[in-house]
Design a protein around this motif. Sequence first.
Motif, short mmCIF file in Angstrom:
data_model
loop_
_atom_site.label_atom_id
_atom_site.label_comp_id
_atom_site.label_asym_id
_atom_site.label_seq_id
_atom_site.Cartn_x
_atom_site.Cartn_y
_atom_site.Cartn_z
N PRO A 157 -20.73 -26.59 -4.75
CA PRO A 157 -19.90 -25.48 -5.16
C PRO A 157 -20.30 -24.91 -6.53
O PRO A 157 -20.10 -23.73 -6.81
CB PRO A 157 -18.49 -26.06 -5.20
CG PRO A 157 -18.67 -27.54 -5.30
CD PRO A 157 -19.96 -27.84 -4.61
N ALA A 188 -12.67 -25.66 -6.00
CA ALA A 188 -13.26 -26.18 -4.77
C ALA A 188 -12.89 -27.63 -4.50
O ALA A 188 -12.53 -28.01 -3.37
CB ALA A 188 -14.78 -26.02 -4.83
N LYS A 200 -13.54 -15.05 -4.27
CA LYS A 200 -14.42 -16.19 -3.98
C LYS A 200 -14.60 -17.06 -5.22
O LYS A 200 -14.63 -18.30 -5.12
CB LYS A 200 -15.77 -15.68 -3.50
CG LYS A 200 -16.69 -16.78 -2.98
CD LYS A 200 -17.94 -16.20 -2.35
CE LYS A 200 -18.83 -17.31 -1.79
NZ LYS A 200 -20.07 -16.75 -1.15
N ARG A 201 -14.71 -16.44 -6.39
CA ARG A 201 -14.85 -17.21 -7.62
C ARG A 201 -13.63 -18.09 -7.86
O ARG A 201 -13.75 -19.26 -8.26
CB ARG A 201 -15.06 -16.28 -8.82
CG ARG A 201 -15.28 -17.04 -10.13
CD ARG A 201 -15.59 -16.11 -11.27
NE ARG A 201 -14.47 -15.25 -11.62
CZ ARG A 201 -14.48 -14.36 -12.62
NH1 ARG A 201 -15.59 -14.23 -13.36
NH2 ARG A 201 -13.44 -13.61 -12.87
N TYR A 215 -16.60 -25.75 1.68
CA TYR A 215 -17.09 -26.26 0.39
C TYR A 215 -18.08 -27.40 0.58
O TYR A 215 -18.27 -28.22 -0.31
CB TYR A 215 -15.90 -26.68 -0.48
CG TYR A 215 -15.05 -25.48 -0.79
CD1 TYR A 215 -15.45 -24.55 -1.74
CD2 TYR A 215 -13.89 -25.24 -0.05
CE1 TYR A 215 -14.70 -23.42 -1.97
CE2 TYR A 215 -13.15 -24.12 -0.28
CZ TYR A 215 -13.55 -23.20 -1.25
OH TYR A 215 -12.81 -22.08 -1.48
N LEU A 260 -20.88 -21.11 -7.29
CA LEU A 260 -20.13 -20.43 -8.35
C LEU A 260 -21.07 -19.70 -9.30
O LEU A 260 -20.80 -18.57 -9.73
CB LEU A 260 -19.28 -21.44 -9.12
CG LEU A 260 -18.44 -20.88 -10.27
CD1 LEU A 260 -17.46 -19.83 -9.77
CD2 LEU A 260 -17.69 -22.02 -10.98
N LEU A 311 -13.93 -21.08 -5.61
CA LEU A 311 -14.98 -22.00 -6.04
C LEU A 311 -14.57 -22.78 -7.28
O LEU A 311 -14.94 -23.96 -7.44
CB LEU A 311 -16.28 -21.24 -6.30
CG LEU A 311 -17.02 -20.75 -5.05
CD1 LEU A 311 -18.11 -19.78 -5.44
CD2 LEU A 311 -17.59 -21.93 -4.26
#
Length: 557
Positions: free
Chosen positions: A294, A219, A212-213, A290, A298, A216
Amino acid sequence: MLDSLHIENIAVIQKIDVDFTAGLCVITGETGAGKSVMLDAIAFLLGAKATRELLRNGAPCGEVSAVFSDVGPACEAYLAQAGIGVQDELMLQRTLSADGKSKCRLNGRAVPLALLRELSGYLVSIHAQNDNQMLLKSDVQHQILDNTAELGAELSAYRTCYQARKETETQLRNLHRDSTEQARLADILRFQIAEIDAAKLKAGEEEVLLQKRAKLQNAEKIAKQSEFVYRVLYGSEKGSAALILERAATAMQSLSSAVPEAATAAEKLLSMRYEVEDIANTARDLAEDYEGDPTAALNRVEERLDTITKLRRKYGEDETAILAFRAEAAARLSALENSDETKAELEKRYRAQTKEMRGIADRLHAARVQAAEKLSAAVLQELAFLDMPSVRFEVCVRADAEFHANGADTVEFLIATNPGEPLLPLSRIASGGELARIMLALKSVLNDRDGVTTAVFDEVDTGISGKTSRKIGIKLSEIGKHTQVLCVTHSAQIASLAATHYKIVKNVVGGSASSTVIPLDDTARVEEVARILGGLCVTDAQMAAARDMIEEGRAYR
């Protein structure tokens, strides 16, 4: 038994190959010829410490190898457990380099030195002057008696119970820490549990967060490009790829009545149109992911990852390990908080284990007492033959209040060498010659129980001469009927009883000494026994005496 021995570049031995026979094999030679070197080489092969001094001067490496046959069921079982099959023969090899390092091989396969050392106990027993001194140690005497009593299964059951009781004892000892220490430990455990619980970890969470990081961090790019993909594939009413494919499919379908294969093409175009639509929808979903800020998202991910990283540094390499640590801490805390119940349970278990151990120890004691009586009588009989008729020998078994690793007994060999003297520990009485005879007597008694097919005796005649030496030779010959015996000796009385006689000779070639081993024929054997009998020159009388001794010795083979 040991069939053949190869020694190369070991001390004064440049290269020798010897084939041994069954029965009593005697090795003689002048002092310094290399008899002890040959035994040192055998000991090295069987796992003795490697030293650079053992290597022949100037040689880059040395080697000792041997071939054994008829190794016995105990040795075969050990090898099978180690995953090594045995056919008709077993070949051992050990090399020594100039830097003092050694390598071991078994049937051509590299093996660790520890395995070679354990294996040697099933192949060869070595009885030298140092080994005779080992007989003075209490644990060695204990082992000899246990071998006589054949306590295998009972002793194994005792050791299992002994180890379990030790573990229970350790747990009780830890539980008996002072209250301050227990309270301190409980506080630490509560803090650790609370810290892990507060994080509300889930297995595999960190991996999901890392993915996920990465999204992001990209993004803006993902939103822009996915929006573009959606628009060109499906979102434009005039020129999207989906619309163009649909029109093309309709056009091809209109030709199907005139061109049958056009229908197949139309179906393919429609399928492509649906795939394009699916891709467009996927791109739209990526863009919608997004919406919002974001950067804030993050930051939340980074904070969560930082929390997990701190926990990993303290409690485990991943979430699963951290949760396992938490479970263990909870169990320890529960034990502390319920120490009275835990203590009662442990004490109950300890009493039960103690009772079980006492029962087994009592059975071991009874078996040892019975075996001690038989061993004492058998050794006395052998010692009487070996010219110690007035000696009193007793294997003493005393029950102890404390448990030991092998039971609750102390075993001690007692001896009185002269009439009227009290029985005293072997270590306080026996001389070197007496120790040698006691060791030989024990070997005679245990010959059919130790499972070893080759016995090596180094100068067992030290401090003994005349008739007693002859009797030692007769006893060695008797042992040789069931076990191959290699005996280094300076005694003509022993040498004349050999089934096979070998002579070690040292020669100087090119300014360098080198030893070799020669199997003696009947003529050479008479000459060697006559030489051992003494004198500056071998006389006809000594030759005649040697022939008589050899001829008389044939009756004992």
